[in-house]
Design an enzyme around this catalytic site. Structure first.
Site, mmCIF file in Angstrom:
data_model
loop_
_atom_site.group_PDB
_atom_site.id
_atom_site.type_symbol
_atom_site.label_atom_id
_atom_site.label_comp_id
_atom_site.label_asym_id
_atom_site.label_seq_id
_atom_site.Cartn_x
_atom_site.Cartn_y
_atom_site.Cartn_z
ATOM 1 N N HIS A 44 -18.657 43.730 -7.214
ATOM 2 C CA HIS A 44 -17.974 44.641 -8.156
ATOM 3 C C HIS A 44 -19.015 45.431 -8.978
ATOM 4 C CE1 HIS A 44 -14.544 41.440 -8.260
ATOM 5 N NE2 HIS A 44 -14.131 42.452 -7.509
ATOM 6 N N LYS A 86 -1.569 37.363 -6.062
ATOM 7 C CA LYS A 86 -2.367 36.197 -6.469
ATOM 8 C C LYS A 86 -1.614 35.437 -7.553
ATOM 9 C CE LYS A 86 -6.625 38.474 -5.132
ATOM 10 N NZ LYS A 86 -7.775 39.269 -5.551
ATOM 11 N N ARG A 146 -15.615 46.287 1.743
ATOM 12 C CA ARG A 146 -16.648 45.342 2.185
ATOM 13 C C ARG A 146 -16.774 45.306 3.690
ATOM 14 N NH1 ARG A 146 -14.185 40.569 -1.317
ATOM 15 N NH2 ARG A 146 -12.425 41.572 -0.300
ATOM 16 N N SER A 197 -14.110 37.252 -5.059
ATOM 17 C CA SER A 197 -13.780 36.388 -6.202
ATOM 18 C C SER A 197 -13.158 35.081 -5.712
ATOM 19 C CB SER A 197 -12.800 37.102 -7.141
ATOM 20 O OG SER A 197 -13.379 38.262 -7.666
HETATM 21 O O1 PNS Z 1 -9.221 42.962 -7.070
HETATM 22 P P1 PNS Z 1 -7.910 43.082 -6.337
HETATM 23 O O2 PNS Z 1 -7.053 41.860 -6.579
HETATM 24 O O3 PNS Z 1 -8.089 43.397 -4.874
HETATM 25 O O4 PNS Z 1 -7.154 44.360 -7.000
HETATM 26 C C1 PNS Z 1 -5.842 44.717 -6.610
HETATM 27 C C2 PNS Z 1 -5.190 45.556 -7.715
HETATM 28 C C3 PNS Z 1 -5.173 44.767 -9.018
HETATM 29 C C4 PNS Z 1 -5.990 46.849 -7.913
HETATM 30 C C5 PNS Z 1 -3.739 45.897 -7.269
HETATM 31 O O5 PNS Z 1 -3.016 44.716 -7.033
HETATM 32 C C6 PNS Z 1 -3.006 46.769 -8.303
HETATM 33 O O6 PNS Z 1 -3.221 47.964 -8.376
HETATM 34 N N1 PNS Z 1 -2.151 46.118 -9.133
HETATM 35 C C7 PNS Z 1 -1.397 46.796 -10.171
HETATM 36 C C8 PNS Z 1 0.047 47.007 -9.755
HETATM 37 C C9 PNS Z 1 0.186 48.214 -8.832
HETATM 38 O O7 PNS Z 1 -0.114 49.346 -9.196
HETATM 39 N N2 PNS Z 1 0.664 47.967 -7.613
HETATM 40 C C10 PNS Z 1 0.882 49.030 -6.635
HETATM 41 C C11 PNS Z 1 -0.229 49.163 -5.634
HETATM 42 S S1 PNS Z 1 -0.385 47.696 -4.652
#
Ligand code: PNS
Length: 169
Positions: A17, A41, A91, A138
């Site tokens: 990150h 998650k 990645r 993570s």
């Molecule tokens: O680090 P991650 O868990 O891969 O990040 C994923 C994240 C948090 C960016 C994604 O789940 C997100 O955007 N969550 C907020 C809710 C949202 O906007 N959802 C719609 C797109 S999946």
């Protein structure tokens, strides 16, 4: 003034990150690192507030990087912060399928928010993770730490004791 958002769950922040944040900070006037909830998650190691403190501490050395948290949709956070640029790190190939779907979903949903006088296309830009960090996640960090292994070399040094303390308690 070009602002980009680097969203993620950051539970915890890894060196992968940090690599993306540092590179994005050289490409944009301002980078907002936004801690969001990933509904896929179910459990988390650090609370949102703990993550804000952890990221703010590590990222304080970057003048144009700020940290925020948000309980809602990424596109709404983008709109509230007057930007349509999202940065995500890639990645390896298995990241690609779900990242593409998320980018296309966010673009399609943002287009529904268009008004007659204002476009709002949320664009996702991908940065290839530096190869030395491409195996780090993570989830892997939490797994190693849960078995008492040191995660030095996986996360910024300042975060190592915070993770160890979580598994001691
Ligand atoms: O680090 P991650 O868990 O891969 O990040 C994923 C994240 C948090 C960016 C994604 O789940 C997100 O955007 N969550 C907020 C809710 C949202 O906007 N959802 C719609 C797109 S999946």
């Amino acid at each position: 003034m070009r602002t980009a958002i680097y969203p993620g769950s950051f539970d915890p922040l890894t060196l992968g990150h940090l690599d993306i944040i540092e590179r994005a900070s050289k490409m944009f006037d301002k980078v907002i690192v936004c801690i969001l909830i990933n509904s896929g998650k179910k459990t988390s190691l650090f609370s949102l507030d703990e993550r804000v403190i952890m990221l703010s501490d590590v990222l304080s050395k970057y003048d144009n990087v700020t940290v925020a948290s948000y309980k809602g949709l990424l596109i709404d956070f983008a709109r509230e912060n007057d930007t349509n640029i999202i940065i995500r790190g890639l990645r390896e190939v298995t990241d690609f399928a779900c990242e593409l779907q998320m980018a296309q979903g966010n673009l399609a949903m943002s287009r529904t928010l268009r008004t007659e006088d204002k476009d709002f296309d949320v664009e996702t830009l991908f940065l290839a993770t530096s190869p030395e960090y491409s195996f780090i996640s993570s989830t892997m960090v939490r797994e190693f730490a849960s078995y008492g292994r040191s995660v030095k070399g996986f996360v910024p040094d300042e975060i190592v004791p915070l993770i160890e303390a979580k598994f001691r308690s």
